[in-house]
Motif scaffolding. Structure first.
Motif, PDB file in Angstrom:
ATOM      1  N   GLU A 154      65.060  32.043  37.585  1.00  0.00           N
ATOM      2  CA  GLU A 154      66.339  31.865  36.621  1.00  0.00           C
ATOM      3  C   GLU A 154      67.669  32.100  36.606  1.00  0.00           C
ATOM      4  O   GLU A 154      67.063  34.149  36.335  1.00  0.00           O
ATOM      5  CB  GLU A 154      66.101  31.125  35.525  1.00  0.00           C
ATOM      6  CG  GLU A 154      65.887  31.947  34.409  1.00  0.00           C
ATOM      7  CD  GLU A 154      65.435  30.932  32.808  1.00  0.00           C
ATOM      8  OE1 GLU A 154      66.004  30.239  32.921  1.00  0.00           O
ATOM      9  OE2 GLU A 154      64.758  31.215  31.772  1.00  0.00           O
ATOM     10  N   GLU A 155      68.931  32.507  36.383  1.00  0.00           N
ATOM     11  CA  GLU A 155      69.772  33.077  36.731  1.00  0.00           C
ATOM     12  C   GLU A 155      71.201  32.698  35.226  1.00  0.00           C
ATOM     13  O   GLU A 155      71.005  31.266  34.981  1.00  0.00           O
ATOM     14  CB  GLU A 155      70.566  33.015  37.597  1.00  0.00           C
ATOM     15  CG  GLU A 155      71.737  34.163  37.592  1.00  0.00           C
ATOM     16  CD  GLU A 155      72.256  33.830  39.120  1.00  0.00           C
ATOM     17  OE1 GLU A 155      73.884  34.147  39.390  1.00  0.00           O
ATOM     18  OE2 GLU A 155      71.570  33.840  40.077  1.00  0.00           O
ATOM     19  N   ASP A 156      71.404  32.981  33.876  1.00  0.00           N
ATOM     20  CA  ASP A 156      72.497  32.635  33.819  1.00  0.00           C
ATOM     21  C   ASP A 156      73.744  32.915  34.084  1.00  0.00           C
ATOM     22  O   ASP A 156      73.806  34.222  34.658  1.00  0.00           O
ATOM     23  CB  ASP A 156      71.773  33.970  31.989  1.00  0.00           C
ATOM     24  CG  ASP A 156      73.474  33.658  31.003  1.00  0.00           C
ATOM     25  OD1 ASP A 156      74.275  32.923  31.883  1.00  0.00           O
ATOM     26  OD2 ASP A 156      73.116  34.189  30.543  1.00  0.00           O
ATOM     27  N   THR A 169      57.740  36.154  29.153  1.00  0.00           N
ATOM     28  CA  THR A 169      57.834  35.326  29.454  1.00  0.00           C
ATOM     29  C   THR A 169      56.902  34.560  30.106  1.00  0.00           C
ATOM     30  O   THR A 169      57.138  33.103  30.609  1.00  0.00           O
ATOM     31  CB  THR A 169      59.011  35.901  30.418  1.00  0.00           C
ATOM     32  OG1 THR A 169      60.146  36.483  29.840  1.00  0.00           O
ATOM     33  CG2 THR A 169      59.461  34.620  31.173  1.00  0.00           C
ATOM     34  N   HIS A 223      62.750  36.150  35.335  1.00  0.00           N
ATOM     35  CA  HIS A 223      62.005  34.787  35.972  1.00  0.00           C
ATOM     36  C   HIS A 223      61.696  33.697  34.751  1.00  0.00           C
ATOM     37  O   HIS A 223      61.426  33.346  33.314  1.00  0.00           O
ATOM     38  CB  HIS A 223      59.320  35.112  36.043  1.00  0.00           C
ATOM     39  CG  HIS A 223      59.870  36.026  36.436  1.00  0.00           C
ATOM     40  ND1 HIS A 223      59.949  37.112  36.710  1.00  0.00           N
ATOM     41  CD2 HIS A 223      58.671  36.283  37.873  1.00  0.00           C
ATOM     42  CE1 HIS A 223      59.550  38.484  37.522  1.00  0.00           C
ATOM     43  NE2 HIS A 223      58.892  37.400  38.831  1.00  0.00           N
ATOM     44  N   HIS A 224      61.785  32.411  35.689  1.00  0.00           N
ATOM     45  CA  HIS A 224      61.556  31.408  34.988  1.00  0.00           C
ATOM     46  C   HIS A 224      60.649  31.165  34.251  1.00  0.00           C
ATOM     47  O   HIS A 224      59.361  30.658  35.078  1.00  0.00           O
ATOM     48  CB  HIS A 224      61.655  29.926  35.829  1.00  0.00           C
ATOM     49  CG  HIS A 224      61.967  28.417  35.026  1.00  0.00           C
ATOM     50  ND1 HIS A 224      61.257  27.760  34.790  1.00  0.00           N
ATOM     51  CD2 HIS A 224      64.053  28.274  34.627  1.00  0.00           C
ATOM     52  CE1 HIS A 224      62.007  26.681  33.862  1.00  0.00           C
ATOM     53  NE2 HIS A 224      63.299  26.691  33.945  1.00  0.00           N
ATOM     54  N   GLN A 237      58.556  28.585  33.067  1.00  0.00           N
ATOM     55  CA  GLN A 237      57.427  26.832  33.555  1.00  0.00           C
ATOM     56  C   GLN A 237      57.270  26.484  35.204  1.00  0.00           C
ATOM     57  O   GLN A 237      56.533  26.323  35.049  1.00  0.00           O
ATOM     58  CB  GLN A 237      58.878  25.618  33.263  1.00  0.00           C
ATOM     59  CG  GLN A 237      58.279  25.807  32.357  1.00  0.00           C
ATOM     60  CD  GLN A 237      59.262  25.728  30.848  1.00  0.00           C
ATOM     61  OE1 GLN A 237      60.436  26.200  31.267  1.00  0.00           O
ATOM     62  NE2 GLN A 237      58.485  26.707  29.376  1.00  0.00           N
ATOM     63  N   ARG A 238      58.487  27.853  35.510  1.00  0.00           N
ATOM     64  CA  ARG A 238      58.865  27.799  37.538  1.00  0.00           C
ATOM     65  C   ARG A 238      57.503  28.270  37.373  1.00  0.00           C
ATOM     66  O   ARG A 238      56.681  27.771  38.814  1.00  0.00           O
ATOM     67  CB  ARG A 238      59.516  27.561  37.886  1.00  0.00           C
ATOM     68  CG  ARG A 238      61.177  26.566  37.735  1.00  0.00           C
ATOM     69  CD  ARG A 238      62.162  27.476  38.398  1.00  0.00           C
ATOM     70  NE  ARG A 238      63.472  26.613  38.176  1.00  0.00           N
ATOM     71  CZ  ARG A 238      64.133  27.547  38.172  1.00  0.00           C
ATOM     72  NH1 ARG A 238      64.934  28.309  39.430  1.00  0.00           N
ATOM     73  NH2 ARG A 238      65.470  26.256  38.069  1.00  0.00           N
ATOM     74  N   GLN A 288      59.543  36.478  44.418  1.00  0.00           N
ATOM     75  CA  GLN A 288      60.544  35.667  44.643  1.00  0.00           C
ATOM     76  C   GLN A 288      61.213  35.368  46.074  1.00  0.00           C
ATOM     77  O   GLN A 288      61.185  36.105  46.614  1.00  0.00           O
ATOM     78  CB  GLN A 288      61.688  36.524  44.038  1.00  0.00           C
ATOM     79  CG  GLN A 288      62.933  35.279  43.435  1.00  0.00           C
ATOM     80  CD  GLN A 288      63.026  34.306  43.208  1.00  0.00           C
ATOM     81  OE1 GLN A 288      62.150  33.634  42.310  1.00  0.00           O
ATOM     82  NE2 GLN A 288      63.760  33.476  43.947  1.00  0.00           N
TER      83      GLN A 288
END
Length: 458
Positions: A432-434, A155, A442-443, A445-446, A391
């Protein structure tokens, strides 16, 4: 019923407006494309200038060689011609016209030349100038050594590859479960699972390649449960005479990945864990299944030699990122290689640990951010990292409820304890959350954006 001349005129006017609007949209794009070739760092302008200079010198040398001594007469003729033109067309008109025409012909000729070259490339890759600009930008990026394993490291790599092509992923090879474990036992290769994920993450055609490498056979004698990527790396190892390092390098070349993927060691490493209740568990997959609190972690053989290329990547790195990933089965196993641990302590570059968002059953139940750092210090010693990324915002109530059923909870940031340990805290929303499943991660790009911003500040 006939249409009045006025309506016909209005319709024709609207048609012409649409036509010119379309032309107006195309023209700036083409002009913008031409001027991209003048961007710094492409190494195009200097070679064009050298080529033009060489052309002039070639004709001049040829003229002198064949004793065309009246070169001055040619210059006089050109001067007289220019003077005659200026007599009929004022210089303030003819000069700019000639200049614009020359630039237009130069750019047009260049674009047509480049267009012919671009036709040799696969469709859908964008303009050649854009690819060159991206290539130069990525290869000027910082040298990053990313250390970990599992899905967390892959990721991270998906995000980092947007900022630099000088990435080296140093991956654990202690996995002994699933397809990797079967191949390890049956064929004797090092477990390819984490390597597979990282190679796919660094590939340009990441989405397609990830789907291909993650594809698992559902039928076939002996194939059921195996992923295509694991079989691919295993086959490449056999082709390379059993050299796992060469197999990864060859696979990376075939797949044109950005950066390198290296195993932490080429030894057949197996993890063992001592639990608080005194049990001694051997095997990476069995440690999490044991369901106890881990007191100590080690590996067999006890001091595996590091891969020299991995040590070199750490020594030459501008930036080192550890994690994210399972603390005891993805992150710490790399640090159990003594030479890697020593190399991390010696380097004088920014080193950051990316803490997990959620706790993990069988590994980090009830752990805070400080507990994660203390576990690294307890097993690997102090001085490995400078800062920790945590986070900022918690997951949604729906996600919290879903994870609570699995005895997972957000990793609490005990700020004072982390500061007492001597580490800087970087707080950011990198999750990020589905919305359908409530699964958080973890996202890419962020996460990469925050990491590169902190690196640039350092």
């Amino acid at each position: 019923m006939s249409i009045s001349p006025l309506k016909q005129a209005i319709r024709k006017l609207k048609t012409e407006q649409r036509k010119w609007a379309t032309v107006g949209q195309r023209t700036p794009k083409q002009v913008n494309l031409w001027f991209k070739w003048l961007s710094p760092g492409l190494f195009v302008k200097r070679w064009l200038l050298i080529s033009a200079t060489g052309l002039v010198l070639t004709f001049l040398g040829l003229a002198i060689w064949v004793k065309l001594t009246p070169v001055n007469r040619l210059l006089e003729l050109i001067s007289q011609l220019l003077q005659a033109i200026s007599n009929y067309v004022p210089s303030y008109i003819s000069g700019p016209l000639a200049l614009i025409l020359g630039i237009f012909l130069l750019l047009w000729g260049q674009s047509r030349t480049v267009g012919s070259i671009t036709e040799a490339f696969p469709e859908g890759d964008g303009e050649l100038v854009d690819r060159l600009l991206a290539h130069r930008r990525l290869h000027r990026g910082p040298k990053i050594a990313a250390i970990g394993g599992g899905t967390g490291l892959s990721t991270l790599l998906r995000g980092l590859k947007q900022y630099s092509a000088n990435i080296t992923a140093i991956v654990t090879v202690a996995d002994d479960g699933g397809s990797s474990g079967r191949l390890r036992e049956e064929i004797g290769v090092l477990p390819p699972g984490d390597i597979r994920n990282c190679v796919a993450a660094l590939a340009d055609e990441e989405k397609l390649l990830t789907e291909l490498f993650q594809y698992r056979f559902e039928a076939g004698d002996g194939l059921t449960g195996h992923s295509f990527g694991n079989l691919f790396l295993t086959a490449m190892t056999e082709v390379m005479g059993g050299d796992f390092e060469k197999a990864i390098a060859a696979s990376s070349k075939v797949l044109a990945i950005r950066g390198k993927v290296l195993p932490a060691t080429l030894s057949d490493v197996r993890l063992w864990a001592e639990l608080d209740d005194g049990r001694l568990i051997e095997g990476e997959s069995r440690i999490t299944e044991a369901g106890g609190k881990i007191r100590h972690l080690g590996c067999l053989p006890a001091n595996p030699p590091a891969l020299p290329a991995a040590l070199q990547a750490i020594e030459e790195a501008d930036y080192i990122v550890i994690g994210p990933g399972s603390l005891y089965t993805s992150v710490i196993p790399n640090l159990l290689v003594p030479e890697i641990k020593e190399a991390l302590m010696k380097v004088k570059v920014p080193r950051i640990y990316v803490c997990n968002i959620m706790t993990q059953p069988g590994e980090t139940e009830g752990y805070t951010v400080a507990n994660h750092i203390e576990a690294i210090e307890r097993i690997c010693g102090q001085g490995l990292i400078d800062a920790v990324l945590a986070q900022r915002l918690p997951p949604s109530p729906y996600a919290l409820k879903r994870y609570a059923q699995e005895n997972c909870h957000p990793v609490f940031l005990d700020r004072e304890d982390v500061v007492k340990l001597g580490y800087r805290i970087i707080l950011a929303n990198v999750m990020e959350e589905d919305p359908n499943t409530g699964k958080v991660r973890h996202h890419p790009q962020r996460l990469a954006r925050v990491l590169l911003r902190w690196y640039s500040e350092k």
